[in-house]
Design a protein around this motif. Structure first.
Motif, mmCIF file in Angstrom:
data_model
loop_
_atom_site.group_PDB
_atom_site.id
_atom_site.type_symbol
_atom_site.label_atom_id
_atom_site.label_comp_id
_atom_site.label_asym_id
_atom_site.label_seq_id
_atom_site.Cartn_x
_atom_site.Cartn_y
_atom_site.Cartn_z
ATOM 1 N N LYS A 60 76.449 -5.137 64.508
ATOM 2 C CA LYS A 60 77.648 -4.946 65.342
ATOM 3 C C LYS A 60 77.311 -5.071 66.826
ATOM 4 O O LYS A 60 78.021 -5.728 67.584
ATOM 5 N N THR A 61 76.239 -4.422 67.224
ATOM 6 C CA THR A 61 75.843 -4.434 68.638
ATOM 7 C C THR A 61 75.460 -5.839 69.095
ATOM 8 O O THR A 61 75.866 -6.283 70.172
ATOM 9 N N LEU A 62 74.688 -6.560 68.275
ATOM 10 C CA LEU A 62 74.311 -7.932 68.633
ATOM 11 C C LEU A 62 75.534 -8.836 68.741
ATOM 12 O O LEU A 62 75.600 -9.705 69.615
ATOM 13 N N GLU A 63 76.526 -8.630 67.884
ATOM 14 C CA GLU A 63 77.750 -9.427 67.938
ATOM 15 C C GLU A 63 78.519 -9.147 69.230
ATOM 16 O O GLU A 63 79.023 -10.067 69.881
ATOM 17 N N ILE A 64 78.585 -7.902 69.631
ATOM 18 C CA ILE A 64 79.265 -7.538 70.886
ATOM 19 C C ILE A 64 78.541 -8.167 72.075
ATOM 20 O O ILE A 64 79.180 -8.717 72.976
ATOM 21 N N LYS A 66 76.718 -10.842 72.049
ATOM 22 C CA LYS A 66 76.985 -12.287 71.982
ATOM 23 C C LYS A 66 78.367 -12.613 72.555
ATOM 24 O O LYS A 66 78.516 -13.544 73.341
ATOM 25 N N GLU A 67 79.373 -11.847 72.158
ATOM 26 C CA GLU A 67 80.730 -12.064 72.668
ATOM 27 C C GLU A 67 80.792 -11.894 74.183
ATOM 28 O O GLU A 67 81.455 -12.670 74.875
ATOM 29 N N LEU A 68 80.132 -10.879 74.683
ATOM 30 C CA LEU A 68 80.126 -10.644 76.127
ATOM 31 C C LEU A 68 79.485 -11.814 76.868
ATOM 32 O O LEU A 68 79.987 -12.246 77.909
ATOM 33 N N SER A 69 78.393 -12.333 76.343
ATOM 34 C CA SER A 69 77.710 -13.446 77.018
ATOM 35 C C SER A 69 78.536 -14.725 76.964
ATOM 36 O O SER A 69 78.512 -15.527 77.887
ATOM 37 N N GLU A 70 79.290 -14.918 75.887
ATOM 38 C CA GLU A 70 80.135 -16.115 75.771
ATOM 39 C C GLU A 70 81.331 -16.059 76.712
ATOM 40 O O GLU A 70 81.846 -17.087 77.124
ATOM 41 N N ASN A 71 81.777 -14.848 77.044
ATOM 42 C CA ASN A 71 82.959 -14.687 77.885
ATOM 43 C C ASN A 71 82.610 -14.370 79.348
ATOM 44 O O ASN A 71 83.493 -14.051 80.129
ATOM 45 N N GLU A 72 81.342 -14.472 79.689
ATOM 46 C CA GLU A 72 80.908 -14.170 81.054
ATOM 47 C C GLU A 72 81.495 -15.189 82.035
ATOM 48 O O GLU A 72 81.476 -16.392 81.789
ATOM 49 N N ILE A 73 82.009 -14.696 83.130
ATOM 50 C CA ILE A 73 82.560 -15.544 84.176
ATOM 51 C C ILE A 73 81.594 -15.532 85.342
ATOM 52 O O ILE A 73 81.251 -14.474 85.875
#
Length: 74
Positions: A60-64, A66-73
């Motif tokens: 779960k933590t790794l997925e979060i 990953k999502e944060l890094s993909e949505n980084e502006i």
């Protein structure tokens, strides 16, 4: 802000070990968790395994992360 990242313990040699985090392998100090076993998951911070964590929570933590890094502006 400090962040600990979950990883799977692949190898232990005295107080050092190899942990797989995503698709990376890192050598970390294991002295804070003396009874750790290969196959368990740990939280890694500043090159040290600081706590054990179960596999489901690690995923779960790794997925979060990953999502944060993909949505980084930038």
């Amino acid at each position: 802000m400090c962040l600990a990242v979950p990883g799977k313990v692949l190898k232990i040699d005295n107080y050092k070990g190899v942990v797989e985090i995503g698709n990376m392998k890192r050598e970390v100090f294991m002295h804070l968790i003396p009874d750790i076993k290969v196959g368990q998951y740990v939280l890694v911070h500043a090159g040290c395994a600081i706590e054990t964590i179960d596999e489901e929570e690690a995923a779960k933590t790794l997925e979060i992360i990953k999502e944060l890094s993909e949505n980084e502006i930038c």
